[in-house]
Design an enzyme around this catalytic site. Structure first.
Site, short mmCIF file in Angstrom:
data_model
loop_
_atom_site.label_atom_id
_atom_site.label_comp_id
_atom_site.label_asym_id
_atom_site.label_seq_id
_atom_site.Cartn_x
_atom_site.Cartn_y
_atom_site.Cartn_z
N GLU A 116 -11.00 -28.50 -13.93
CA GLU A 116 -12.04 -27.62 -13.37
C GLU A 116 -13.39 -27.91 -14.01
O GLU A 116 -14.42 -27.88 -13.33
CB GLU A 116 -11.65 -26.15 -13.58
N HIS B 37 -18.60 -21.55 -23.32
CA HIS B 37 -18.64 -22.97 -23.69
C HIS B 37 -19.03 -23.17 -25.15
O HIS B 37 -19.73 -24.12 -25.50
CB HIS B 37 -19.55 -23.76 -22.76
#
Length: 351
Positions: free
Chosen positions: A208, A315
């Site tokens: 992804e 992230h």
């Protein structure tokens, strides 16, 4: 406690985009307790199936959460034994200096990300953030020793241990989107206790973070009547307003925008209100960035929804979520699936 342990195992595991084989086996060990079958497609997606009590028409729902994580890749072995690297997925270089890493070659070696210290930088250098090309990985080995184990193209993962915070919150790496994988598992657990007509595919997708590739192939193979992507969205924090993020601990966020079928969105809200499940709405003007996009545009189109888990520090290696949001989202999804019938699916063909 079982859910927290499962998430800890996933967070601590390594599964950089394109290299998810090992973590997929971990996921399968828990998924098989609540499903009738598990298989893998050619790209490596884990596709589990929990069969429903079928009516005269076979109906299928796909739940998709990606199990891959962002990471790094070796691009050069320099004199002195230092490694240069590039990103796999959306890595923010500003978060890398000082991180511990594992380089996965013939064996996994521990190292640290270093860069020129500010003490010996010029005045202009100190004003700028480090760029990826300014950094290197130090394994404590000579060039000759490294070349015996490591080669250009080997992947690198960030080393960070999952940690519990207060108020049922946890932090660690790769909770985007292994928190979503946990929500799929928790949904399958609930469905084991509910009578549902539809067959439910619980899919842990791959790649992804490098272009929603796993969702493309898995959806194309399943062709569900309804597809629901489970991912993360930004949670509020200092400097981030409620207009741009959801509240951590206030329930899952229901995506709303061009990628979401309005009748599914409406039904999810109705069930949340009936069961007194806290939820939030996450408006989005673009379908890009999650598996929802790939699901929606597969073949002739799939009726799609997006359920997001509020997450802070996306992230980075300290992503933070609330386990309460995950459990509430799983309960909502399970009861939504239990109410799906042929009439509801037929109604999705008309906006």
């Amino acid at each position: 406690m079982e859910a927290k342990i499962f998430l800890q195992e996933l967070s601590d595991a390594v599964g950089v985009s394109g290299y998810e084989r090992k973590i997929s086996r971990q996921v399968a060990e828990d998924f098989k307790k609540y499903t009738d079958s598990i298989k893998y497609d050619s790209l490596g997606n884990l596709i589990s199936l929990q069969k429903g009590f079928q009516s005269s028409e076979e109906l299928t729902v796909m739940l998709a959460a990606h199990m891959d994580e962002i990471g790094l890749m070796v691009t050069k072995i320099e004199d002195g034994g230092f490694l240069r690297f590039t990103a796999v997925g959306g890595v923010d270089p500003r978060t890398l200096v000082g991180q511990e890493v594992s380089v996965h070659g013939k064996e996994s070696l521990n190292g640290v990300v270093g860069a020129k210290p500010p003490h010996i930088q010029s005045a202009d250098e100190r004003k700028k953030a480090y760029k990826m090309e300014d950094m290197y990985i130090d394994l404590g080995l000579s060039e000759k020793e490294i070349k015996e184990t490591i080669r250009v193209g080997d992947v690198i993962s960030i080393k960070r241990r999952f940690t519990e915070l207060k108020n049922n919150r946890v932090t660690g790496k790769s909770l985007d989107d292994r928190a979503g994988v946990l929500m799929v598992l928790e949904t399958l657990k609930h469905l084991k206790k509910l009578k549902h007509q539809v067959d439910v595919y619980g899919v842990a997708t791959v790649q992804e973070e490098v272009g929603v590739r796993g969702a493309i192939t898995s959806t194309y193979g399943i062709v569900p009547d309804i597809g629901i992507a489970i991912d993360v969205c930004h949670a509020t924090m200092p400097g981030v307003s409620k207009e741009d993020a959801a509240e951590l601990g206030e329930g899952p966020a229901l995506g709303f925008g061009p990628h979401v079928h309005p009748k599914i969105f409406k039904k999810l809200k109705e069930i949340a209100k009936e069961l007194d499940i806290p939820y939030q709405v996450d408006p989005s003007n673009t379908p890009a960035g999650t598996d929802a996009y790939a699901i929606q545009v597969t073949r002739s189109g799939i009726a799609t929804a997006l359920l997001s888990i509020p997450l802070r520090y996306m992230h980075t290696s300290v992503e933070t979520v609330s386990l309460d949001d995950i459990k509430r989202g799983a309960r909502l999804l399970a009861h939504f699936i239990a109410e799906i019938n042929a009439d509801f699916v037929e109604g999705l063909r008309c906006f």
